[in-house]
Design an enzyme around this catalytic site. Structure first.
Site, PDB file in Angstrom:
ATOM      1  N   ASP A   8       0.666  -1.063   0.193  1.00  0.00           N
ATOM      2  CA  ASP A   8       0.050   0.014   0.049  1.00  0.00           C
ATOM      3  C   ASP A   8       0.809   1.270   0.065  1.00  0.00           C
ATOM      4  O   ASP A   8       2.120   1.165  -0.111  1.00  0.00           O
ATOM      5  CB  ASP A   8      -0.935  -0.164   1.177  1.00  0.00           C
ATOM      6  CG  ASP A   8      -2.285   0.724   1.069  1.00  0.00           C
ATOM      7  OD1 ASP A   8      -2.262   1.515  -0.013  1.00  0.00           O
ATOM      8  OD2 ASP A   8      -3.064   0.742   2.049  1.00  0.00           O
ATOM      9  N   HIS A  60      -2.562  -0.103  -3.761  1.00  0.00           N
ATOM     10  CA  HIS A  60      -3.081   1.197  -3.496  1.00  0.00           C
ATOM     11  C   HIS A  60      -3.909   1.856  -4.592  1.00  0.00           C
ATOM     12  O   HIS A  60      -3.493   1.953  -5.731  1.00  0.00           O
ATOM     13  CB  HIS A  60      -1.851   2.366  -3.138  1.00  0.00           C
ATOM     14  CG  HIS A  60      -2.233   3.667  -3.046  1.00  0.00           C
ATOM     15  ND1 HIS A  60      -3.032   4.294  -1.935  1.00  0.00           N
ATOM     16  CD2 HIS A  60      -2.221   4.774  -3.674  1.00  0.00           C
ATOM     17  CE1 HIS A  60      -3.246   5.510  -1.982  1.00  0.00           C
ATOM     18  NE2 HIS A  60      -2.770   6.080  -3.017  1.00  0.00           N
ATOM     19  N   HIS A 104      -1.610   1.369   6.809  1.00  0.00           N
ATOM     20  CA  HIS A 104      -1.830   2.185   7.710  1.00  0.00           C
ATOM     21  C   HIS A 104      -2.813   1.485   8.631  1.00  0.00           C
ATOM     22  O   HIS A 104      -3.384   0.535   8.233  1.00  0.00           O
ATOM     23  CB  HIS A 104      -2.577   3.275   6.943  1.00  0.00           C
ATOM     24  CG  HIS A 104      -3.537   2.817   5.963  1.00  0.00           C
ATOM     25  ND1 HIS A 104      -4.974   2.495   6.417  1.00  0.00           N
ATOM     26  CD2 HIS A 104      -3.443   2.626   4.555  1.00  0.00           C
ATOM     27  CE1 HIS A 104      -5.504   2.077   5.341  1.00  0.00           C
ATOM     28  NE2 HIS A 104      -4.897   2.113   4.208  1.00  0.00           N
ATOM     29  N   HIS A 115      -7.730   5.037   7.484  1.00  0.00           N
ATOM     30  CA  HIS A 115      -9.043   4.967   6.761  1.00  0.00           C
ATOM     31  C   HIS A 115      -9.268   3.222   6.448  1.00  0.00           C
ATOM     32  O   HIS A 115      -8.170   2.375   6.891  1.00  0.00           O
ATOM     33  CB  HIS A 115      -9.139   5.383   5.331  1.00  0.00           C
ATOM     34  CG  HIS A 115      -8.324   4.994   4.228  1.00  0.00           C
ATOM     35  ND1 HIS A 115      -6.778   5.313   4.369  1.00  0.00           N
ATOM     36  CD2 HIS A 115      -8.318   4.095   3.168  1.00  0.00           C
ATOM     37  CE1 HIS A 115      -6.331   4.613   3.246  1.00  0.00           C
ATOM     38  NE2 HIS A 115      -7.198   4.118   2.753  1.00  0.00           N
TER      39      HIS A 115
END
Length: 274
Positions: A8, A60, A104, A115
């Site tokens: 990502d 991503h 993340h 998110h």
């Protein structure tokens, strides 16, 4: 030894806001190079330490960020959109381990650019377990009996991984100050640490067990507004829970839950804010 790596962007060294991760903004091309170099540091270490095959999945946005011409020549790249299994496309029981890089933390918790799939998701659950991209992807790996050996990203992604997966190797390349600021390593230093961690992760792989998902998981997604929930509820088999923005789906297995999540979040993005 065969290793799967999902990469990502939000958890890559030095990347802290939307100008770094949105393809139409000024920092994006720099970010792609850093992302590719960071992936290469891990890939090179994997080959040096006994891996015979490394498959990399660009994970991503439109999933075409990694610069294939600069990737380690002995790897293979899964790139582009649409993928039936998105961030874990191509993962199956033939792999000996999984690495998540540039990851993340989940929505509604602290961390850089946190998110879960889309910015319209507040919370996501498998049964009663709060889950983000990291955890959901780890469950898919666990369905195939494959352990997640290493997670790299900011300090909050590392914390989330450690809470979900015993003995996982984590690397924090930056420490969150806010959702759009961090104290970060330089790419040169991060690449050294990532290479060392990949070596360590392979050595410790026998200690890590797959994150086995529930056999018939219940997926629940809480959206930011009712319109998003209405769109997600258009998918057959879903239920919009009265008085909430939560949409529920009872899946036959984690693979069906994963694809349901992809469809529901894609539908939810049709909501306009005008």
């Amino acid at each position: 030894m065969k290793i799967y790596m999902s990469v990502d962007m939000e958890g890559i060294t030095g990347l802290v806001d939307h100008t770094h991760v949105s393809s139409d903004l000024h920092n994006y091309e720099r970010s792609r190079r850093i992302m590719t170099e960071e992936a290469n540091a891990i890939i090179s270490s994997l080959f040096t330490n006994g891996s015979q095959e490394v498959i990399v999945n660009d994970s991503h946005s439109k999933m075409n960020n990694l610069l294939v011409e600069l990737l380690h020549p002995d790897t293979q790249l899964i790139t582009g959109d649409v993928k039936p299994y998105s961030m874990v496309q191509g993962l199956d029981s033939s792999f000996d381990g999984v690495i998540f890089a540039g990851y993340h933390a989940r929505a509604s918790v602290p961390g850089v650019l946190t998110h879960t799939m889309i910015f319209g998701v507040r919370n996501m659950y498998i049964d009663d377990q709060p889950i983000g991209e990291l955890g959901f992807n780890a469950y898919v790996a666990g369905y195939y009996g494959v352990p997640v050996l290493m997670v790299a990203g900011d300090d909050q992604a590392a914390l989330e991984a450690s809470q979900l997966i015993d003995h996982v190797t984590t690397v924090a390349v930056k420490t969150a100050i806010s959702r759009s600021a961090a104290k970060t390593l330089t790419p040169a230093k991060a690449k050294l640490l990532l290479a060392e961690a990949a070596s360590e992760a392979l050595k410790n792989r026998s200690k890590v067990q797959p994150l086995v998902p529930p056999k018939q998981p219940v997926l629940r997604i809480e959206f930011a507004n009712y319109g998003q929930a209405e769109w997600a509820n258009l998918m057959p088999g879903t239920e919009l829970i009265e008085g909430t923005t939560m949409v529920k789906f009872e899946a036959k297995d984690i693979l069906q839950a994963y694809q349901a999540m992809l469809v529901m979040t894609e539908l939810a993005m049709h909501t306009t804010f005008s």
